[in-house]
Design an enzyme around this catalytic site. Sequence first.
Site, PDB file in Angstrom:
ATOM      1  N   ASP A  83       0.962  -1.716   0.399  1.00 25.63           N
ATOM      2  CA  ASP A  83      -0.719   0.130  -0.081  1.00 25.63           C
ATOM      3  C   ASP A  83       0.953   1.348  -0.176  1.00 25.63           C
ATOM      4  O   ASP A  83       2.148   1.170   0.305  1.00 25.63           O
ATOM      5  CB  ASP A  83      -0.920   0.532   1.525  1.00 25.63           C
ATOM      6  CG  ASP A  83       0.133  -0.123   1.991  1.00 25.63           C
ATOM      7  OD1 ASP A  83       0.983  -0.860   2.781  1.00 25.63           O
ATOM      8  OD2 ASP A  83      -0.755   0.799   3.223  1.00 25.63           O
ATOM      9  N   GLU A 151      -0.237  -0.900   5.377  1.00 22.89           N
ATOM     10  CA  GLU A 151       1.281  -0.752   6.371  1.00 22.89           C
ATOM     11  C   GLU A 151       0.863   1.142   6.736  1.00 22.89           C
ATOM     12  O   GLU A 151       0.872   1.279   7.766  1.00 22.89           O
ATOM     13  CB  GLU A 151       2.775  -0.442   6.093  1.00 22.89           C
ATOM     14  CG  GLU A 151       3.857  -0.492   6.741  1.00 22.89           C
ATOM     15  CD  GLU A 151       4.384   0.915   6.753  1.00 22.89           C
ATOM     16  OE1 GLU A 151       5.182   1.172   7.935  1.00 22.89           O
ATOM     17  OE2 GLU A 151       4.092   1.815   6.130  1.00 22.89           O
TER      18      GLU A 151
HETATM   19 ZN   LIG Z   1       6.501   2.071   4.379  1.00 23.65          ZN
END
Ligand SMILES: [Zn+2]
Length: 447
Positions: A83, A151
């Site tokens: 992501d 993340e």
């Molecule tokens: Zn990163």
Amino acid sequence: MTDDLQEQAIKDLQLMVACPSYCDEEHAEEGAPFGPGIAKCLDTTLDIFEKNGFSTYKDPKGYYGYAEIGEGTETLAVLCHLDVVPAGDLADWNTDPFKATLIDGNLALVGRGVQDDKGPTMMALYALKAVTEGTGLVPNKKIRFIFGTDEETLWRCMDHYNAEQPQADMGFAPDADFPLIYAEKGLLQAEMVGPKVTDYTVTGGSALNVVPNKAQYIGPKAKEVAQALEKLGYDYKQVDDSTIEVYGKAVHSKDAPEGINAITRLAEALATIYDDPMIQLLGKTVKADANGVTLVGDVEDEVSGKLTFNIATIQCDANGSKVGIDLRIPVTVDKDELVHRLSEKLEANGLEYSEVDYVASLYVPQDSTLVKNLLEVYRDYTGDMEEPLVSGGATFARTMNNCVAFGPFFPYSDNTEHQANETLDLKEMRQAMDIYAEAFYRLAFKE
Ligand SMILES: [Zn+2]
């Protein structure tokens, strides 16, 4: 490493960047909990690894995937995330953020994710290929690339991974700096909650991970507040008869002592006028303390330094008073004991503690085999004897035992992650790939 492998890495990186993989939960579907962009990037990445001879697995719910090569009882993990943060204002970009474009006479690549973390993922893949391709070398353990998918938001991907998959024996996250980060502070976000205030409101701050650079008072005593701020010598503006704005300096919460906190500055002035418990605590006790000494005592350790304590957001009005805080806790300090002390202090002042989020610290000792090996690879290659690092920031390395953050950026690299025109320097990319190739060789091939 070879030119050819780097070219392949760039081509596949372009495929990954073409997937706009920012979190889009509004368009979540079955098997795509964070929306279509992230789901597409997960499929694309697994295809790339399959094409390169890996066996792959995709979580049926779509939270994570992995690609594995090699045999053995031990596993070396490479912790990546697919992501990205959104592109932001397109007007700030010189190119299409989701079309990775070569610039500067093919010396750099621009696009969202080229630094964080799609570029490093491809660097590690093709560095490993440099070890295996045409050499007949076979790894003596499993090498598993793990692909997280949120993340940049809440790390739910790794919660799912860790609930369902075995822990690796060692590993690294190619998502930070060289030489390597062996300690990351614990990260605690919480709220201090208190009674309502009558006839005025205080607001300020926008995110828990930033020191607030603006706080606002609206109420009948703007003139007195202005006078108090004048006396304190703080930067402020009287916007109208009832509104005062106080200014500070925004920095990342992990560096809170280097910022100027607009909320506590405003509270210092208000505490001379109002005796509400939240205002009194912030304005008379905490003031400019960004290490939490006034609330939990002097907290530090030799490995990771001092606690940082950021008064990040405030909302005081007729519904209550609420202050968001962000603490970065030294790696050897007990979090529960710290929370206990903070709760007692708050209760004694008529306030309450309420937890929002906690991520445990990372600490792999410097004399561990993993750290010694990776540090040696970096030093042999660069000649740079800089000591390994400790960080208040967070990488996936802390989601697994015996993992550290290792590269891909050098002390001299230009960090453009999360910014417009995110740029990967291709010469540095090549250097990092050389280092990763040697690291794979020493950790998973050499007897
Ligand atoms: Zn990163």
